[in-house]
Design an enzyme around this catalytic site. Structure first.
Site, mmCIF file in Angstrom:
data_model
loop_
_atom_site.group_PDB
_atom_site.id
_atom_site.type_symbol
_atom_site.label_atom_id
_atom_site.label_comp_id
_atom_site.label_asym_id
_atom_site.label_seq_id
_atom_site.Cartn_x
_atom_site.Cartn_y
_atom_site.Cartn_z
ATOM 1 N N ARG A 98 0.842 -1.199 0.000
ATOM 2 C CA ARG A 98 0.000 0.000 0.000
ATOM 3 C C ARG A 98 0.878 1.250 0.000
ATOM 4 O O ARG A 98 1.400 1.666 1.022
ATOM 5 C CB ARG A 98 -0.888 -0.010 1.246
ATOM 6 N N ARG A 121 2.022 -6.692 -9.715
ATOM 7 C CA ARG A 121 2.360 -6.135 -8.393
ATOM 8 C C ARG A 121 2.491 -7.229 -7.336
ATOM 9 O O ARG A 121 2.889 -6.955 -6.207
ATOM 10 C CB ARG A 121 1.329 -5.083 -7.966
ATOM 11 N N HIS A 191 0.697 3.064 -10.556
ATOM 12 C CA HIS A 191 -0.278 3.522 -9.554
ATOM 13 C C HIS A 191 0.406 4.347 -8.443
ATOM 14 O O HIS A 191 0.431 3.937 -7.276
ATOM 15 C CB HIS A 191 -0.926 2.260 -8.969
ATOM 16 N N ASP A 236 -12.273 9.129 -7.604
ATOM 17 C CA ASP A 236 -11.735 7.967 -8.323
ATOM 18 C C ASP A 236 -12.100 8.125 -9.798
ATOM 19 O O ASP A 236 -13.190 7.759 -10.218
ATOM 20 C CB ASP A 236 -12.328 6.671 -7.723
ATOM 21 N N GLU A 294 -1.908 8.527 -11.536
ATOM 22 C CA GLU A 294 -1.365 7.329 -12.173
ATOM 23 C C GLU A 294 -1.400 7.429 -13.686
ATOM 24 O O GLU A 294 -2.482 7.420 -14.267
ATOM 25 C CB GLU A 294 -2.223 6.113 -11.756
HETATM 26 O O1 TA6 Z 1 -6.462 3.342 -9.223
HETATM 27 C C1 TA6 Z 1 -7.570 3.606 -8.412
HETATM 28 C C2 TA6 Z 1 -8.114 2.295 -7.886
HETATM 29 O O2 TA6 Z 1 -8.492 1.458 -8.925
HETATM 30 C C3 TA6 Z 1 -9.252 2.599 -6.921
HETATM 31 O O3 TA6 Z 1 -10.508 2.240 -7.403
HETATM 32 C C4 TA6 Z 1 -8.856 1.908 -5.649
HETATM 33 O O4 TA6 Z 1 -9.498 0.733 -5.460
HETATM 34 C C5 TA6 Z 1 -7.348 1.791 -5.800
HETATM 35 O O5 TA6 Z 1 -7.094 1.611 -7.145
HETATM 36 C C6 TA6 Z 1 -6.569 0.858 -4.896
HETATM 37 O O6 TA6 Z 1 -6.724 -0.474 -5.202
HETATM 38 P P1 TA6 Z 1 -6.081 -1.590 -4.265
HETATM 39 O O7 TA6 Z 1 -6.442 -2.881 -4.912
HETATM 40 O O8 TA6 Z 1 -4.606 -1.357 -4.253
HETATM 41 O O9 TA6 Z 1 -6.714 -1.400 -2.908
#
Ligand code: TA6
Length: 319
Positions: A98, A121, A191, A236, A294
């Protein structure tokens, strides 16, 4: 392989209930085979390593083998990590990290049958080159298709990720080559979680007059009228054709320039308080301290014919 178990395995992947097992799959084939035979979790043989490089001018970047994930970037003109990394993040290779810069490939979010945001990832990448120079240092990683990846995504690929550090800049470039005989398409993103002092005094420039799809409103398309984006609620969005430089400002002062090449879209995400609180690996009130911007290609997936290579990169400049 017991066929009924194989069928189960496929359906569980599809339902996304397999994630606790999935995280282990890419570490090696022996583990995968043990998993298939025993249908139990298997332990990773070695801890995940991370690598740190620097420049003479004092810039430092740290990248984990797990996901070729950039964990920290401290440019020479700053003393702190410009990437947000949750203190509650699990860095052991059991689950997605994260913060930092997760590589999203070959599927963005849940737009397909793979686990959310694809498998890159969650895979252990191989470090193939380290260069350390006076003004420029770099790390290069590789990930190729394997029996494990082909089990859920039946294509041949070679992914190369280069992290290049200079005094006040960080460039991350992802290349995907199709070394098989079948064409395929994919979606992808870098991301990036950028650290901000306070999301409520953070603004983002460069997306004015662009159309975005709002992931919180059934992907409704909206054309932006504001020249500066500010944040006061969960956001988002996928901005389409976002090819111009973007600037993150803190209390009106530009702190970071984000340029990209090869990517077509830009995702802007902050979960805000309620959704943020549901993310078990996010710090308490962590949403206040990051903004995800991103570079991505989502709306029109990249089609790669045999022998072709696609490259997308982002260049971050600390101002
Ligand atoms: O890139 C934005 C997103 O797709 C959001 O919708 C949110 O869910 C985020 O990514 C994080 O995703 P994750 O699977 O890392 O919790």
């Amino acid at each position: 392989m017991d066929l009924s178990f194989e069928t189960d395995l496929r359906s569980v992947f599809t339902c996304h209930l397999f994630l606790p097992y999935f995280f282990f799959l890419f570490h090696d084939l022996a583990n995968f085979q043990t998993l298939i035979k025993s249908s139990k979790r298997v332990k990773m043989k070695k801890p995940v390593s991370s690598h740190q490089i620097s420049t003479k001018s004092g810039a430092i970047v740290t990248v984990s083998d797990f996901g070729a994930h950039v964990l920290s970037w401290i440019p020479a003109n700053r003393t702190e990590n410009l990437l947000y990394l949750s203190k509650k993040s699990d860095l052991s290779g059991k689950t997605a990290i994260r913060g930092g810069i997760p590589i999203i490939f070959p599927q963005f979010s849940n737009r397909g049958p793979l686990p959310k945001h694809g498998f890159a990832r969650l895979a252990e990448w191989e470090l193939t080159e380290i260069t350390e120079g006076e003004t420029e240092s770099s790390l290069t990683f590789r990930l190729e298709d394997s029996p494990e990846s082909r089990y859920i995504w039946p294509y041949r690929f070679k992914a190369t990720y280069r992290v290049k550090l200079t005094t006040n800049q960080l460039q991350t470039s992802l290349s995907i080559s199709n070394n098989g005989v079948q064409s395929y398409s994919f979606t992808t993103a870098l991301h990036s979680y950028f650290s901000v002092q306070d999301i409520q005094t953070t603004t983002l420039n460069g997306l004015d007059r662009l159309t975005y799809t709002d992931s919180l409103k059934n992907n409704e398309k909206v054309t932006s009228k504001v020249d500066k984006l500010s944040f006061s609620e969960e956001t988002d969005r996928i901005y389409l054709d976002a090819i111009h430089p973007l600037f993150i400002n803190q209390s009106g002062k530009p702190i970071l320039k984000i340029e990209s090449a090869g990517f077509k879209d830009a995702v802007v995400w902050n979960p805000w308080e309620e959704t943020g609180a549901k993310l078990a690996d996010l710090d308490k009130n962590g949403y206040q301290h990051f903004l995800c911007v991103e570079p991505a290609t989502i709306e029109h997936p990249i089609l790669l014919n045999p022998g072709q290579t696609w490259t997308g990169s982002q260049l971050l400049t600390s101002l």
